[in-house]
Write an enzyme that holds these catalytic residues in place. Structure first.
Site, PDB file in Angstrom:
ATOM      1  N   GLY A  45       0.844  -1.138  -0.302  1.00 31.47           N
ATOM      2  CA  GLY A  45      -0.430  -0.132   0.599  1.00 31.47           C
ATOM      3  C   GLY A  45       1.589   0.960   0.371  1.00 31.47           C
ATOM      4  O   GLY A  45       2.241   1.146   0.216  1.00 31.47           O
ATOM      5  N   GLN A  50       3.074   9.971   1.683  1.00 37.31           N
ATOM      6  CA  GLN A  50       4.101   9.204   1.378  1.00 37.31           C
ATOM      7  C   GLN A  50       4.570   9.483  -0.005  1.00 37.31           C
ATOM      8  O   GLN A  50       6.292   9.027  -0.057  1.00 37.31           O
ATOM      9  CB  GLN A  50       3.763   7.802   0.685  1.00 37.31           C
ATOM     10  CG  GLN A  50       3.577   7.584   2.500  1.00 37.31           C
ATOM     11  CD  GLN A  50       2.947   6.047   3.087  1.00 37.31           C
ATOM     12  OE1 GLN A  50       2.809   5.050   2.229  1.00 37.31           O
ATOM     13  NE2 GLN A  50       3.821   4.980   3.072  1.00 37.31           N
ATOM     14  N   CYS A 107       5.702  -0.415   7.269  1.00 34.91           N
ATOM     15  CA  CYS A 107       5.487   1.601   6.387  1.00 34.91           C
ATOM     16  C   CYS A 107       6.619   1.135   5.307  1.00 34.91           C
ATOM     17  O   CYS A 107       8.048   1.964   6.182  1.00 34.91           O
ATOM     18  CB  CYS A 107       5.178   2.275   7.462  1.00 34.91           C
ATOM     19  SG  CYS A 107       4.416   3.359   6.791  1.00 34.91           S
ATOM     20  N   LEU A 108       6.227   2.165   4.155  1.00 33.48           N
ATOM     21  CA  LEU A 108       7.245   2.532   2.912  1.00 33.48           C
ATOM     22  C   LEU A 108       7.953   3.868   3.867  1.00 33.48           C
ATOM     23  O   LEU A 108       9.330   3.971   3.252  1.00 33.48           O
ATOM     24  CB  LEU A 108       6.718   2.713   1.736  1.00 33.48           C
ATOM     25  CG  LEU A 108       6.930   1.415   1.500  1.00 33.48           C
ATOM     26  CD1 LEU A 108       5.879   2.043   0.105  1.00 33.48           C
ATOM     27  CD2 LEU A 108       7.143  -0.056   1.089  1.00 33.48           C
ATOM     28  N   HIS A 149      -4.425   0.852   7.321  1.00 38.18           N
ATOM     29  CA  HIS A 149      -3.095   1.306   7.500  1.00 38.18           C
ATOM     30  C   HIS A 149      -3.147   2.775   6.442  1.00 38.18           C
ATOM     31  O   HIS A 149      -2.531   3.824   6.170  1.00 38.18           O
ATOM     32  CB  HIS A 149      -2.049   0.984   7.087  1.00 38.18           C
ATOM     33  CG  HIS A 149      -0.308   0.819   7.261  1.00 38.18           C
ATOM     34  ND1 HIS A 149       0.190   0.840   8.502  1.00 38.18           N
ATOM     35  CD2 HIS A 149      -0.061   2.077   6.770  1.00 38.18           C
ATOM     36  CE1 HIS A 149       1.614   1.160   8.381  1.00 38.18           C
ATOM     37  NE2 HIS A 149       1.418   2.183   6.824  1.00 38.18           N
ATOM     38  N   GLU A 150      -3.481   2.325   5.196  1.00 45.58           N
ATOM     39  CA  GLU A 150      -3.463   4.255   4.177  1.00 45.58           C
ATOM     40  C   GLU A 150      -4.543   5.099   4.781  1.00 45.58           C
ATOM     41  O   GLU A 150      -4.054   6.177   4.422  1.00 45.58           O
ATOM     42  CB  GLU A 150      -3.731   3.320   2.879  1.00 45.58           C
ATOM     43  CG  GLU A 150      -2.103   2.156   2.517  1.00 45.58           C
ATOM     44  CD  GLU A 150      -1.303   2.353   2.975  1.00 45.58           C
ATOM     45  OE1 GLU A 150      -0.864   3.417   2.932  1.00 45.58           O
ATOM     46  OE2 GLU A 150      -0.226   1.242   3.354  1.00 45.58           O
ATOM     47  N   HIS A 153      -2.969   6.998   7.435  1.00 42.08           N
ATOM     48  CA  HIS A 153      -1.645   8.064   6.229  1.00 42.08           C
ATOM     49  C   HIS A 153      -2.571   9.466   5.610  1.00 42.08           C
ATOM     50  O   HIS A 153      -2.059  10.639   6.031  1.00 42.08           O
ATOM     51  CB  HIS A 153      -1.029   7.341   5.338  1.00 42.08           C
ATOM     52  CG  HIS A 153      -0.149   6.925   5.355  1.00 42.08           C
ATOM     53  ND1 HIS A 153       1.177   7.149   6.232  1.00 42.08           N
ATOM     54  CD2 HIS A 153       0.283   5.671   5.433  1.00 42.08           C
ATOM     55  CE1 HIS A 153       1.921   6.734   6.722  1.00 42.08           C
ATOM     56  NE2 HIS A 153       1.622   5.314   5.767  1.00 42.08           N
TER      57      HIS A 153
HETATM   58 ZN    ZN Z   1       2.648   3.162   5.869  1.00 48.78          ZN
END
Ligand code: ZN
Length: 183
Positions: A45, A50, A107-108, A149-150, A153
């Site tokens: 995701g 991000q 998480c990226l 999670h997304e 964000h």
């Molecule tokens: Zn993340």
């Protein structure tokens, strides 16, 4: 095009995303680039924050493993993950539900950090697509977790906010190092 992924503690990660009222060429391009960037980073995701944009758009793809959910319904119909993913969605409204579950999350925007995170196991997500369709997605497992999670964000919330206080204490040094790297 592969985009640069923004790392913690870049302030854009804390900005609540604006609703997308019109799907422009720029939005369509950004969505394509976000997918490409997510696959290249081997994530499941990615949210617009991000890659530096505080708008309500995210991409998710968990179709590498049909068994990562026990069910997935789209507008009430049983749907294979391969048919709904990659999912690009805007302007989400979600209702997490069901029993709380604890799973390891990454998480990226936090390249070397993984942590157990507790969240409701299931979700009902009402989202818009870039074609203007409205989808109601009901699911569990990794798809539910990735959507939650997304969407966090998109509202400026990060997975470190959902860690236990013990875990937060344990990673204090790591977060401090990330803050110093960011300068
Ligand atoms: Zn993340």
């Amino acid at each position: 095009m592969i985009l640069e992924i923004v790392n913690y503690p870049d302030p854009v990660l804390r900005l609540p995303g604006e609703r997308i009222e019109e799907v422009t060429e720029e939005i369509l391009d950004l969505a394509d680039n976000m997918l490409e960037t997510m696959y290249e980073a081997q994530g499941v995701g990615l949210a617009a924050q991000q890659v530096g944009h505080a708008i309500q758009m995210a991409v998710v793809d968990v179709s590498h493993d049909e068994d990562c959910v026990t069910y997935c319904r789209v507008n009430g119909e049983e749907t294979a993950l391969a048919d709904i993913c990659p999912l690009v969605f805007i302007n989400p409204e979600i209702e997490p539900r069901g029993k709380k579950e604890t799973e390891s999350e990454g998480c990226l925007s936090f390249p070397d950090l993984r942590s157990d995170i507790t969240r409701p196991g299931e979700v009902t997500a009402k989202v818009e697509t870039l074609d203007g369709d409205i989808l109601t997605i009901e699911t569990d497992g990794l798809f539910s977790r990735a959507i939650q999670h997304e969407v966090d964000h998109l509202f400026g919330k990060l997975f470190i906010d959902r860690m236990s206080s013990a875990r937060k204490l344990a990673i204090r040094k790591q977060l401090k190092e990330m803050q110093q790297d960011f300068g």
